[in-house]
Design a protein around this motif. Sequence first.
Motif, short mmCIF file in Angstrom:
data_model
loop_
_atom_site.label_atom_id
_atom_site.label_comp_id
_atom_site.label_asym_id
_atom_site.label_seq_id
_atom_site.Cartn_x
_atom_site.Cartn_y
_atom_site.Cartn_z
N HIS A 102 21.09 5.41 29.63
CA HIS A 102 21.37 5.21 28.15
C HIS A 102 23.03 5.09 28.29
O HIS A 102 23.69 4.47 27.75
N HIS A 119 26.26 14.20 27.35
CA HIS A 119 26.68 12.76 27.71
C HIS A 119 27.90 12.42 26.96
O HIS A 119 28.29 13.15 25.92
N HIS A 173 28.15 13.24 20.20
CA HIS A 173 27.55 14.43 20.63
C HIS A 173 28.84 15.29 21.14
O HIS A 173 28.49 16.44 21.50
N HIS A 182 28.92 10.08 24.86
CA HIS A 182 29.02 9.21 23.70
C HIS A 182 29.70 10.46 22.46
O HIS A 182 29.28 11.59 22.34
N ASP A 215 20.04 11.74 24.60
CA ASP A 215 19.72 10.65 24.39
C ASP A 215 18.81 9.75 25.46
O ASP A 215 18.49 8.70 25.43
ZN LIG Z 1 24.20 8.53 23.34
#
Ligand SMILES: [Zn+2]
Length: 341
Positions: free
Chosen positions: A185, A83, A88, A85, A204
Amino acid sequence: MSTSESSGQDQAGFAAAAAAGIHRLAVPTPFAVGRVNCYLIEDEPLTLIDTGPNSGKSLDELEQALATHGHAVEDLELIVITHQHMDHLGLLEILARRSGAEVAALHLLEPYLARFPENQAADDDFSQAIMRRHGIPADMVTVLGGIGSAFRAFGSRGKVTRRLHDGEVLRLRDRSFSVLHRPGHSPSDTIFWDQERRMLIAGDHLLAHISSNPLISRPLGGVTDGERPHALIQYIESMQATRQLPIDLALTGHGDPIHDHVALIDERLRLHRRRAEKILRMLEPAPLTAYEIALKMWGNVAVTQAYLTLSEVLGHMDLLARDGLVRERDNGDVVRFEAAG
Ligand SMILES: [Zn+2]
């Protein structure tokens, strides 16, 4: 590699993963969440799930962790991103350049990662507008904006060479993953389900020890119809879909694996129902802004947590509004919520 500061104590869970060729590499981050779990899959191609943030310390520890399994960055053949973020994906550009690995991610992430700094700036503008609309004081919004830009260097742009779509199968030599889009999320949350082994790479989407916050995020693709994204409603739908999957072990983006995802999801759903009921009672005397509700719920939360708690409250407002229990009152400046009973 020291894992003392990570919560990864579930040796049995990680051992089961390792027996299937999946090794957890816990990489440090500068964020409150602590270490991020990257996963090395010893298969063909040699695969890394997530990269850790863009910092020398993270790269150094990632390289050491790869070395304990007899590999170097240059050996990586496929990098998969769960994802959007930065904890990551921050090392993506460096790892991809050094290894020449293919980079696979949800198709929505391809344009997002290609212009990551610009998209991050737009995300920050979006969240600042949400904060002002929902009653967070202007000086606090300014401070939060500053923190946001200070952290931006931990991300990086990246080139997605293989665009994944919900429902498709990602095949390695010894295993296949169903690619499942599970927004909530973040808008790009993608999970990878190995049906044969009943194992899930969850990113996540689900975390064992902390409730995975449905952050209100700018919709991917930049399409806004003026409406706030309904992150919690979306997240609940995503969890209900994941609940149906037969899974024995879910490997998560932070902390320990999950052995009973059904129990965990049921607990999260109960928590959200209880919170929504509690907030509804708070609104009985008088309408409140989302920020006022957050203060009543959590007191004077740390400034850095303000957007998290605001997202949480707005998620519950969306649930209550959907059920006809609250209404928005917009004075053109700030939004207040009132009980509709
Ligand atoms: Zn995240």
